[in-house]
Motif scaffolding. Structure first.
Motif, PDB file in Angstrom:
ATOM      1  N   ARG A  27      13.420  -9.927   8.856  1.00  0.00           N
ATOM      2  CA  ARG A  27      14.663  -9.223   8.579  1.00  0.00           C
ATOM      3  C   ARG A  27      14.786  -7.911   9.344  1.00  0.00           C
ATOM      4  NH1 ARG A  27      16.583  -7.823   2.410  1.00  0.00           N
ATOM      5  NH2 ARG A  27      17.833  -5.973   2.845  1.00  0.00           N
ATOM      6  N   SER A  28      13.743  -7.100   9.353  1.00  0.00           N
ATOM      7  CA  SER A  28      13.822  -5.797  10.010  1.00  0.00           C
ATOM      8  C   SER A  28      14.050  -5.932  11.506  1.00  0.00           C
ATOM      9  CB  SER A  28      12.542  -4.995   9.753  1.00  0.00           C
ATOM     10  OG  SER A  28      12.403  -4.692   8.384  1.00  0.00           O
ATOM     11  N   ALA A  29      13.338  -6.875  12.134  1.00  0.00           N
ATOM     12  CA  ALA A  29      13.499  -7.083  13.575  1.00  0.00           C
ATOM     13  C   ALA A  29      14.925  -7.528  13.894  1.00  0.00           C
ATOM     14  CB  ALA A  29      12.496  -8.120  14.073  1.00  0.00           C
ATOM     15  N   PHE A  30      15.477  -8.400  13.046  1.00  0.00           N
ATOM     16  CA  PHE A  30      16.840  -8.871  13.273  1.00  0.00           C
ATOM     17  C   PHE A  30      17.843  -7.732  13.134  1.00  0.00           C
ATOM     18  CE2 PHE A  30      20.880 -10.754  12.112  1.00  0.00           C
ATOM     19  CZ  PHE A  30      20.978 -11.852  12.959  1.00  0.00           C
ATOM     20  N   ALA A  31      17.729  -6.966  12.053  1.00  0.00           N
ATOM     21  CA  ALA A  31      18.675  -5.871  11.819  1.00  0.00           C
ATOM     22  C   ALA A  31      18.590  -4.812  12.917  1.00  0.00           C
ATOM     23  CB  ALA A  31      18.414  -5.247  10.447  1.00  0.00           C
ATOM     24  N   ASP A  32      17.373  -4.455  13.322  1.00  0.00           N
ATOM     25  CA  ASP A  32      17.208  -3.453  14.374  1.00  0.00           C
ATOM     26  C   ASP A  32      17.736  -3.968  15.712  1.00  0.00           C
ATOM     27  OD1 ASP A  32      16.052  -1.772  12.543  1.00  0.00           O
ATOM     28  OD2 ASP A  32      13.986  -2.184  13.167  1.00  0.00           O
ATOM     29  N   GLY A  33      17.431  -5.227  16.029  1.00  0.00           N
ATOM     30  CA  GLY A  33      17.897  -5.793  17.289  1.00  0.00           C
ATOM     31  C   GLY A  33      19.402  -5.879  17.359  1.00  0.00           C
ATOM     32  N   LEU A  34      20.016  -6.256  16.252  1.00  0.00           N
ATOM     33  CA  LEU A  34      21.472  -6.345  16.210  1.00  0.00           C
ATOM     34  C   LEU A  34      22.084  -4.961  16.382  1.00  0.00           C
ATOM     35  CD1 LEU A  34      23.441  -8.790  15.582  1.00  0.00           C
ATOM     36  CD2 LEU A  34      23.673  -7.783  13.316  1.00  0.00           C
ATOM     37  N   SER A 307      40.848  -6.257  14.974  1.00  0.00           N
ATOM     38  CA  SER A 307      39.798  -5.317  14.558  1.00  0.00           C
ATOM     39  C   SER A 307      38.672  -6.005  13.797  1.00  0.00           C
ATOM     40  CB  SER A 307      40.393  -4.203  13.694  1.00  0.00           C
ATOM     41  OG  SER A 307      40.934  -4.729  12.492  1.00  0.00           O
ATOM     42  N   VAL A 308      38.929  -7.154  13.154  1.00  0.00           N
ATOM     43  CA  VAL A 308      37.874  -7.807  12.366  1.00  0.00           C
ATOM     44  C   VAL A 308      36.771  -8.364  13.258  1.00  0.00           C
ATOM     45  CG1 VAL A 308      39.456  -8.423  10.504  1.00  0.00           C
ATOM     46  CG2 VAL A 308      38.980 -10.094  12.318  1.00  0.00           C
ATOM     47  N   LEU A 309      37.063  -8.538  14.537  1.00  0.00           N
ATOM     48  CA  LEU A 309      36.062  -9.078  15.455  1.00  0.00           C
ATOM     49  C   LEU A 309      35.176  -7.991  16.051  1.00  0.00           C
ATOM     50  CD1 LEU A 309      38.264 -11.742  17.257  1.00  0.00           C
ATOM     51  CD2 LEU A 309      36.469 -12.161  15.586  1.00  0.00           C
ATOM     52  N   GLU A 310      35.411  -6.742  15.672  1.00  0.00           N
ATOM     53  CA  GLU A 310      34.604  -5.641  16.199  1.00  0.00           C
ATOM     54  C   GLU A 310      33.254  -5.529  15.507  1.00  0.00           C
ATOM     55  OE1 GLU A 310      36.978  -2.144  15.939  1.00  0.00           O
ATOM     56  OE2 GLU A 310      38.542  -2.903  17.291  1.00  0.00           O
ATOM     57  N   GLU A 311      33.151  -6.052  14.282  1.00  0.00           N
ATOM     58  CA  GLU A 311      31.888  -6.071  13.539  1.00  0.00           C
ATOM     59  C   GLU A 311      31.691  -7.487  13.009  1.00  0.00           C
ATOM     60  OE1 GLU A 311      29.575  -3.973  13.308  1.00  0.00           O
ATOM     61  OE2 GLU A 311      30.346  -1.930  13.402  1.00  0.00           O
ATOM     62  N   PRO A 312      30.475  -7.995  12.987  1.00  0.00           N
ATOM     63  CA  PRO A 312      29.265  -7.384  13.532  1.00  0.00           C
ATOM     64  C   PRO A 312      29.189  -7.542  15.049  1.00  0.00           C
ATOM     65  CG  PRO A 312      28.762  -9.517  12.583  1.00  0.00           C
ATOM     66  CD  PRO A 312      30.209  -9.265  12.299  1.00  0.00           C
ATOM     67  N   ARG A 313      28.699  -6.510  15.706  1.00  0.00           N
ATOM     68  CA  ARG A 313      28.542  -6.545  17.156  1.00  0.00           C
ATOM     69  C   ARG A 313      27.247  -7.262  17.547  1.00  0.00           C
ATOM     70  NH1 ARG A 313      30.218  -1.207  16.095  1.00  0.00           N
ATOM     71  NH2 ARG A 313      32.270  -0.717  16.936  1.00  0.00           N
ATOM     72  N   ASN A 314      27.170  -7.624  18.811  1.00  0.00           N
ATOM     73  CA  ASN A 314      25.941  -8.121  19.437  1.00  0.00           C
ATOM     74  C   ASN A 314      25.472  -9.484  18.927  1.00  0.00           C
ATOM     75  OD1 ASN A 314      25.804  -5.691  20.913  1.00  0.00           O
ATOM     76  ND2 ASN A 314      24.741  -4.688  19.230  1.00  0.00           N
ATOM     77  N   THR A 315      26.348 -10.239  18.263  1.00  0.00           N
ATOM     78  CA  THR A 315      25.931 -11.568  17.803  1.00  0.00           C
ATOM     79  C   THR A 315      25.679 -12.522  18.967  1.00  0.00           C
ATOM     80  OG1 THR A 315      28.246 -12.209  17.519  1.00  0.00           O
ATOM     81  CG2 THR A 315      27.092 -11.368  15.582  1.00  0.00           C
ATOM     82  N   ALA A 316      26.279 -12.238  20.121  1.00  0.00           N
ATOM     83  CA  ALA A 316      26.023 -13.086  21.293  1.00  0.00           C
ATOM     84  C   ALA A 316      24.565 -13.029  21.725  1.00  0.00           C
ATOM     85  CB  ALA A 316      26.919 -12.664  22.450  1.00  0.00           C
ATOM     86  N   LEU A 317      23.832 -12.019  21.248  1.00  0.00           N
ATOM     87  CA  LEU A 317      22.450 -11.846  21.678  1.00  0.00           C
ATOM     88  C   LEU A 317      21.484 -12.835  21.045  1.00  0.00           C
ATOM     89  CD1 LEU A 317      22.248  -7.948  21.774  1.00  0.00           C
ATOM     90  CD2 LEU A 317      22.481  -9.520  23.702  1.00  0.00           C
TER      91      LEU A 317
END
Length: 367
Positions: A27-34, A307-317
């Motif tokens: 969980r922590s690695a995922f949250a930090d990476g995102l 605007s709803v597509l602005e969060e969550p960011r970085n899901t493409a990663l």
């Protein structure tokens, strides 16, 4: 064409989550990476992979043996290792998780595409190319069945309640969530570990390569597993609740196209949950490549605004993670919400579309 999948049961709650992803383990690695948004794509190691891809989004340095140890992993395939690791990470996050989710009271529901296509094709190839059809490695046989990963999760972590595997490609995580919700509503389990997993493999890469339409750009494939702990709302202390599952809907599209069916799923979900579009804080699409993904985002923009597509960011990663996508999308919503106290009480939408004709959504109220 669409089908109702919500059923007449109360809304359960998510009390824990974890993920194994290109961001790392847990969980922590995922949250930090995102949050940090660092690039996760790596160049393909040609000594390990024999694929048409140049890059992929892989779980860093992952192997079942490295993640789980030597005992019991000699013949474990990659998707099973990812799923077992994700369940283990969730259970290890808090002692309460292990108490409520294991033993007789716990159940597991795992979403997949086909199980391990690598294991299936390797075993079949050996039976065709060996001196005799039965000259195969019997230790590999369990890996060829679709429910191998879910079964191993239960064995490794002593989950003795219902055990189910749901196939659905990008929709798999949503379908698993709905199945878990129904298990709770029927009183078949007191808590359900539900999620989905997908491996990167030679065979998957080649199948994706050949299945892609001529107009589709090459997808950057990913892998991983996301896992949620789902419990009935009654009997759970409020401080354990991360989100309430308001509705899950799915449908099948044909000539009408994905936009029509996805829009219908979203409207049904909002009607049944009593949610107005103005209450939606974020939308997490599956990000399918090409026209399919464009239509998915267009529906979300039309219904809720850009605007709803602005969060969550970085899901493409975490890339095109196929069966793992929806569960990782839910994890991304929960990870962002943990750092955003201002979104408490608001609603997040998770959607998925699949090129074989499936579309679906889930509505979560953050707590």
């Amino acid at each position: 064409m669409s089908s109702r999948t919500t059923g007449a049961v109360g809304a359960p709650v998510i009390t824990a989550w974890s993920a194994v992803s290109p961001f790392g383990m847990g969980r922590s690695a995922f949250a930090d990476g995102l949050h940090e948004g660092s690039e996760t794509a790596v160049l393909i190691d040609r000594d390990q992979w024999h694929v048409p891809d140049e890059r992929a989004r892989l779980v860093p340095d992952f192997s079942p043996r490295a993640a789980l140890g030597r005992k019991g992993t000699r013949s474990m395939d990659r998707v099973t290792g990812l799923a077992v690791s994700a369940v283990g990470a969730l259970l290890a996050d808090a002692e309460r998780n292990r108490e409520v989710a294991t033993g007789e009271r716990g159940a597991i529901v795992l979403g997949t595409t086909t199980g391990s296509v690598q294991s299936m094709m390797d075993f079949t190839r050996d039976s065709l190319t060996g001196e005799q059809p039965y000259f195969v490695d019997p230790a590999q046989m369990p890996n060829t069945v679709m429910n191998c990963a879910a079964g191993q999760c239960a064995i490794w972590h002593r989950i003795k309640g219902p055990n189910a595997t749901i196939a659905g490609g990008r929709l798999a995580g949503l379908l698993a969530l709905n199945y878990a919700r129904r298990l709770l509503g029927a009183g078949r389990a007191k808590a359900v570990l539900c999620g989905s997993a997908e491996e990167y493999s030679d065979e998957r890469a080649w199948l994706e390569w050949h299945a892609r339409g001529a107009e589709e750009a090459p997808a950057l494939l990913g892998e991983g597993a996301g896992m949620l702990l789902l419990e009935p709302a009654d009997g759970v202390d409020a401080h354990h609740v991360l989100a309430e599952v308001l509705a899950v809907e799915s449908g099948v599209f044909g000539e009408g196209g994905p936009a029509t069916v996805l829009g219908s799923c979203l409207r049904r979900a909002m009607d049944r949950a009593g949610v107005d579009p103005s209450q939606v804080w974020a939308a997490a699409p599956c990000g399918a490549a090409g026209s399919l993904g464009e239509q998915e985002r267009a529906v979300l923009t039309e219904m809720f605004g850009p605007s709803v597509l602005e969060e969550p960011r970085n899901t493409a990663l975490f890339g095109d993670a196929s069966a793992a996508s929806a569960s990782l999308q839910i994890a991304s919503v929960l990870a962002v919400a943990e750092r955003r106290p201002d979104v408490v009480g608001r609603v997040a939408v998770v959607t998925a579309v699949e090129r074989d004709g499936g579309a679906g959504c889930a509505l979560l109220r953050l707590r």
